[in-house]
Design an enzyme around this catalytic site. Structure first.
Site, PDB file in Angstrom:
ATOM      1  N   HIS A 198      68.957  29.090   8.655  1.00  0.00           N
ATOM      2  CA  HIS A 198      69.843  28.628   9.740  1.00  0.00           C
ATOM      3  C   HIS A 198      71.202  28.284   9.144  1.00  0.00           C
ATOM      4  O   HIS A 198      72.243  28.504   9.758  1.00  0.00           O
ATOM      5  CB  HIS A 198      69.222  27.434  10.485  1.00  0.00           C
ATOM      6  N   HIS A 201      57.804  22.202   2.567  1.00  0.00           N
ATOM      7  CA  HIS A 201      57.989  22.462   4.001  1.00  0.00           C
ATOM      8  C   HIS A 201      56.611  22.740   4.615  1.00  0.00           C
ATOM      9  O   HIS A 201      55.849  23.552   4.072  1.00  0.00           O
ATOM     10  CB  HIS A 201      58.872  23.688   4.249  1.00  0.00           C
ATOM     11  N   CYS A 210      68.482  28.642   2.770  1.00  0.00           N
ATOM     12  CA  CYS A 210      68.409  28.079   4.118  1.00  0.00           C
ATOM     13  C   CYS A 210      68.909  29.132   5.100  1.00  0.00           C
ATOM     14  O   CYS A 210      70.077  29.546   5.037  1.00  0.00           O
ATOM     15  CB  CYS A 210      69.264  26.818   4.203  1.00  0.00           C
ATOM     16  N   CYS A 234      63.653  27.745  11.876  1.00  0.00           N
ATOM     17  CA  CYS A 234      63.658  27.723  10.406  1.00  0.00           C
ATOM     18  C   CYS A 234      63.666  29.151   9.842  1.00  0.00           C
ATOM     19  O   CYS A 234      62.653  29.857   9.904  1.00  0.00           O
ATOM     20  CB  CYS A 234      62.467  26.942   9.852  1.00  0.00           C
TER      21      CYS A 234
HETATM   22  O1  PYC Z   1      66.554  27.663   8.303  1.00  0.00           O
HETATM   23  O2  PYC Z   1      65.680  28.062   6.320  1.00  0.00           O
HETATM   24  C1  PYC Z   1      66.055  27.304   7.210  1.00  0.00           C
HETATM   25  C2  PYC Z   1      65.916  25.844   6.984  1.00  0.00           C
HETATM   26  C3  PYC Z   1      65.350  25.217   5.913  1.00  0.00           C
HETATM   27  C4  PYC Z   1      65.445  23.849   6.149  1.00  0.00           C
HETATM   28  C5  PYC Z   1      66.068  23.666   7.354  1.00  0.00           C
HETATM   29  N1  PYC Z   1      66.338  24.907   7.855  1.00  0.00           N
END
Ligand code: PYC
Length: 318
Positions: A98, A216, A96, A244
């Protein structure tokens, strides 16, 4: 590095932050010991023995559907600073972006980040995170690549969709959607379309490598302030408030494969909320290694209390 303690008296310590609007709840102490083996084995242990705590930490009534949890634990590799297990309302995430940026801000806040660059072991691989002058954090992600280009999908309403399948630490299906309004006013329509795509991919058994579920969905269009604006649907049905990190990595893998972005050039990725990540990449064996830069802010710190008399102590769905 921060010294972890393990669960005592039904209390789990957390620090909340957001990165570009997307919340991260870092578990800084009080969680049961998952051991020190491979990260994948520790996630299995988490799933098998403590999934109720995942729900209790991120779901209502203590959390909400858009929180990503991050468990700080002992590193797998001797030269890493910590292990990180990411989880949400639907289960566990490979990586992840973020969240990694939020973890660095959290470590700064609790006094656990001495080095400028920190190394974290995740299930998807080892990533680094560097604190920049000015307060931003750059996450150098796992190797990312495009698996397939222009995959066709017919939705139940006969709409024909075309998208790319790419890995950025999670599996993504990326769809150009210039005809759609990617804005907060259109969240319902964007969520419905992305959910239909997610279900149709599963129904048609269209997967990532080795049969991995594509969990996703990234819809993208032009932006007035950046190179692209996106809407990312996460596995639990919530949308990412940030651009993301893993989704931007998957996007860069597609741009690099198409020759639309050179190594080292900056790509500005805007989210549906208007927050922006700056992204670059280096070329690697299989594809690229992306670096994602963004800002996170601490929003709260506290103790989650698990009262044995509370019928919802492990979440409303628990
Ligand atoms: O920032 O990779 C990311 C992420 C995945 C799901 C929510 N944020």
């Amino acid at each position: 590095m921060y010294i972890f303690d393990f669960m005592k008296d039904g209390i789990i310590n957390i620090v909340d932050s957001h990165t570009g609007g997307e919340p991260t709840r870092v578990v800084t102490g009080g969680f049961p010991d998952l051991g020190s083996g491979p990260m994948a084995a520790r996630v299995d242990n988490f799933k098998t023995h403590y999934d109720h705590l995942r729900r209790g930490i991120v779901e209502e009534p203590r959390g909400h559907a858009s929180i990503v949890g991050a468990l700080l634990c002992a590193p797998e590799k001797s030269d890493s600073d910590a292990g990180l297990i990411f989880f949400n309302n639907a289960g566990y995430l490979g990586m992840c972006g973020h969240g990694t940026i939020g973890v660095v801000k959290t470590l700064e806040h609790i006094g656990g980040a001495d080095a400028k660059t920190l190394r974290f072991d995740t299930v998807a691989g080892t990533v680094t995170a560097t604190r920049n002058t000015g307060g931003s954090v750059t996450c150098r992600n796992v190797e990312s690549y495009r698996l397939s280009k222009g995959v066709e999908l017919e939705l139940n309403d006969r709409r024909l969709i075309r998208g790319d399948i790419a890995w950025g630490g999670n599996w993504f299906f990326l769809v150009e959607a210039d005809e759609l309004e990617i804005s907060l006013r259109n969240l319902g329509g964007l969520s419905r379309l992305a959910t239909d795509i997610m279900y149709k991919l599963a129904e048609k058994n269209i997967t990532g490598a080795e049969g991995a579920r594509i969990d996703h969905i990234e819809l993208f269009s032009k932006s007035d302030v950046a190179d692209s604006r996106n809407f990312v649907l996460c596995p639990g049905g919530e949308y990412d408030r940030s651009p993301c990190g893993t989704g931007t990595s998957a996007k860069l893998a597609c741009l690099a494969a198409d020759g639309h972005l050179e190594a080292g050039d900056v790509w500005k990725q805007e989210s549906v909320t208007g927050s922006v990540f700056d992204a670059t990449y280096e070329v690697s064996d299989k594809g690229i290694v992306p670096s994602i830069t963004g800002f996170a802010f601490i929003t709260a710190e506290g103790k989650l209390i698990f009262d044995n008399n509370d019928p919802f102590k492990h979440g409303i769905n628990g």
